[in-house]
Design a protein around this motif. Sequence first.
Motif, PDB file in Angstrom:
ATOM      1  N   ASN A   1       0.808  -1.263   0.002  1.00 45.24           N
ATOM      2  CA  ASN A   1      -0.146  -0.058   0.028  1.00 45.24           C
ATOM      3  C   ASN A   1       1.007   1.374   0.155  1.00 45.24           C
ATOM      4  OD1 ASN A   1      -2.142  -1.716   0.256  1.00 45.24           O
ATOM      5  ND2 ASN A   1      -2.146  -1.530   2.264  1.00 45.24           N
ATOM      6  N   LEU A   2       1.844   1.416   0.810  1.00 46.76           N
ATOM      7  CA  LEU A   2       2.428   2.543   0.971  1.00 46.76           C
ATOM      8  C   LEU A   2       1.775   3.994   1.149  1.00 46.76           C
ATOM      9  CD1 LEU A   2       5.380   1.392  -1.583  1.00 46.76           C
ATOM     10  CD2 LEU A   2       5.281   0.929   0.827  1.00 46.76           C
ATOM     11  N   GLY A   3       0.694   3.773   1.769  1.00 47.17           N
ATOM     12  CA  GLY A   3      -0.386   5.082   2.048  1.00 47.17           C
ATOM     13  C   GLY A   3      -1.270   4.972   0.789  1.00 47.17           C
TER      14      GLY A   3
ATOM     15  N   LEU B   1       1.730  10.162  -7.562  1.00 41.95           N
ATOM     16  CA  LEU B   1       2.887  11.218  -6.921  1.00 41.95           C
ATOM     17  C   LEU B   1       4.074  10.421  -6.250  1.00 41.95           C
ATOM     18  CD1 LEU B   1       4.163  13.959  -6.380  1.00 41.95           C
ATOM     19  CD2 LEU B   1       2.551  14.192  -4.479  1.00 41.95           C
ATOM     20  N   LEU B   2       3.483   9.265  -5.606  1.00 44.33           N
ATOM     21  CA  LEU B   2       4.126   8.523  -4.677  1.00 44.33           C
ATOM     22  C   LEU B   2       5.146   7.849  -5.630  1.00 44.33           C
ATOM     23  CD1 LEU B   2       4.963   7.214  -2.058  1.00 44.33           C
ATOM     24  CD2 LEU B   2       3.226   5.532  -2.229  1.00 44.33           C
TER      25      LEU B   2
ATOM     26  N   PRO C   1      12.541  12.113  -3.879  1.00 43.27           N
ATOM     27  CA  PRO C   1      12.133  11.789  -2.679  1.00 43.27           C
ATOM     28  C   PRO C   1      11.633  12.943  -1.750  1.00 43.27           C
ATOM     29  CG  PRO C   1      14.295  10.931  -3.200  1.00 43.27           C
ATOM     30  CD  PRO C   1      14.032  11.658  -4.397  1.00 43.27           C
ATOM     31  N   ASP C   2      11.973  14.109  -2.163  1.00 42.62           N
ATOM     32  CA  ASP C   2      11.695  15.265  -1.595  1.00 42.62           C
ATOM     33  C   ASP C   2       9.926  15.498  -1.509  1.00 42.62           C
ATOM     34  OD1 ASP C   2      12.155  15.829  -4.570  1.00 42.62           O
ATOM     35  OD2 ASP C   2      11.032  17.940  -4.075  1.00 42.62           O
ATOM     36  N   ALA C   3       9.277  14.752  -2.306  1.00 41.35           N
ATOM     37  CA  ALA C   3       7.994  14.844  -2.629  1.00 41.35           C
ATOM     38  C   ALA C   3       7.121  13.722  -1.770  1.00 41.35           C
ATOM     39  CB  ALA C   3       7.388  14.680  -4.052  1.00 41.35           C
TER      40      ALA C   3
ATOM     41  N   GLU D   1       0.251  10.442   1.303  1.00 35.61           N
ATOM     42  CA  GLU D   1      -1.202  10.801   1.910  1.00 35.61           C
ATOM     43  C   GLU D   1      -2.000   9.736   1.514  1.00 35.61           C
ATOM     44  OE1 GLU D   1      -4.103  14.546   2.682  1.00 35.61           O
ATOM     45  OE2 GLU D   1      -2.796  14.405   0.817  1.00 35.61           O
ATOM     46  N   ASP D   2      -2.902   9.454   2.339  1.00 37.99           N
ATOM     47  CA  ASP D   2      -3.962   8.616   1.971  1.00 37.99           C
ATOM     48  C   ASP D   2      -5.254   8.865   2.609  1.00 37.99           C
ATOM     49  OD1 ASP D   2      -5.128   5.796   1.388  1.00 37.99           O
ATOM     50  OD2 ASP D   2      -5.430   5.877   3.562  1.00 37.99           O
ATOM     51  N   LYS D   3      -6.242   8.683   1.747  1.00 35.51           N
ATOM     52  CA  LYS D   3      -7.625   8.848   2.209  1.00 35.51           C
ATOM     53  C   LYS D   3      -8.622   7.638   1.948  1.00 35.51           C
ATOM     54  CE  LYS D   3      -7.571  13.238   3.092  1.00 35.51           C
ATOM     55  NZ  LYS D   3      -7.745  13.773   4.622  1.00 35.51           N
ATOM     56  N   LEU D   4      -7.919   6.616   1.599  1.00 27.99           N
ATOM     57  CA  LEU D   4      -8.982   5.413   1.043  1.00 27.99           C
ATOM     58  C   LEU D   4      -8.982   4.369   1.968  1.00 27.99           C
ATOM     59  CD1 LEU D   4     -10.124   4.797  -1.709  1.00 27.99           C
ATOM     60  CD2 LEU D   4      -8.113   3.457  -2.246  1.00 27.99           C
TER      61      LEU D   4
END
Length: 318
Positions: free
Chosen positions: A18-20, A212-213, A221-223, A229-232
């Motif tokens: 997943n990683l978010g 984006l991930l 990596p700066d992003a 960020e996750d909303k799911l």
Amino acid sequence: MDWAQRPVRVRVPATSANLGPGFDALGLALGLHDEVEAVVTASGLGIEVSGEGAEDVLHAGEKHLVVRAMRVAFDDLNLPQPPGLALRCVNRIPHGRGLGSSAAAIVAGLVAARALAGAPAAPADVLPLASALEGHPDNVAPCLYGGLTIAWMATDAAGLPQARAIRLDPHPEVRPVAFIAPAPVSTKVARGLLPAAVPHADAARNAGRAALLIAALTARPDALLDGTEDKLHQDYRAPAMPHSHDLVTRLRAAGVPAVVSGAGPSVLAFLTGNPSRDDVKRLDSIAAETGIDWHISPLVVERQGASVTPGVTSVRRC
């Protein structure tokens, strides 16, 4: 059937899925490994287990996940079951913590069986069956391929679903840190908390963050803070793992990219460059604020997936 005369040794990495925002699609191989040595014997089934979770699986016999995967692999190859098997398992991946222990066991069993039978064990050969046994490909893909993987289900020529994966090379400055929870959480329980539908705005936001991930992990990596960020799924699972949710919230508030690892309850954070001892102490200080005893383990991204080599002769033959 001419089985391999010498033992085979399979080494498989831990994984974080997943990683978010990359729910059920993205996975990362981590520098923490289980090892399985297997040999065909004259009769019976012998299993030696040491390390993580040994007391829970030592007497599992035919129910041991590595054994079950091996049996399925022999059947899939249209081969008779060997007259006997002896296994030695060294477990370093914590069980039930969201670090891919079941995927590692399945992959180890499938690869070991194919090696004993003299069949090819390339990732593409093993992925479809590994995914079918695990129920989804997001952990088995990085376990097989190493690095960062994007996994999905496609339809084969017969109209049946089959797992596919693409491997990507993570940026060399990405440094994962695992916060391993002291107690497990059932993946079934975690999945049971997910709603049947989510707001369209959240789904759209997650799609953008997942894209984006991938860019953040491979080139920018700066992003990573925005990209993770996750909303799911993570907020919905918070009732089953409140300390994990608390830790992710605290880390992110401090500017540290952090996610629940797989179905949890462990947490994965990302540092970049060459983290200092002070960086790790800072993470330890934030983790202490949650009030539970996390095992903090700085790791590397494992570039190689499952590997098989000749074993030693010390596996006990039944």
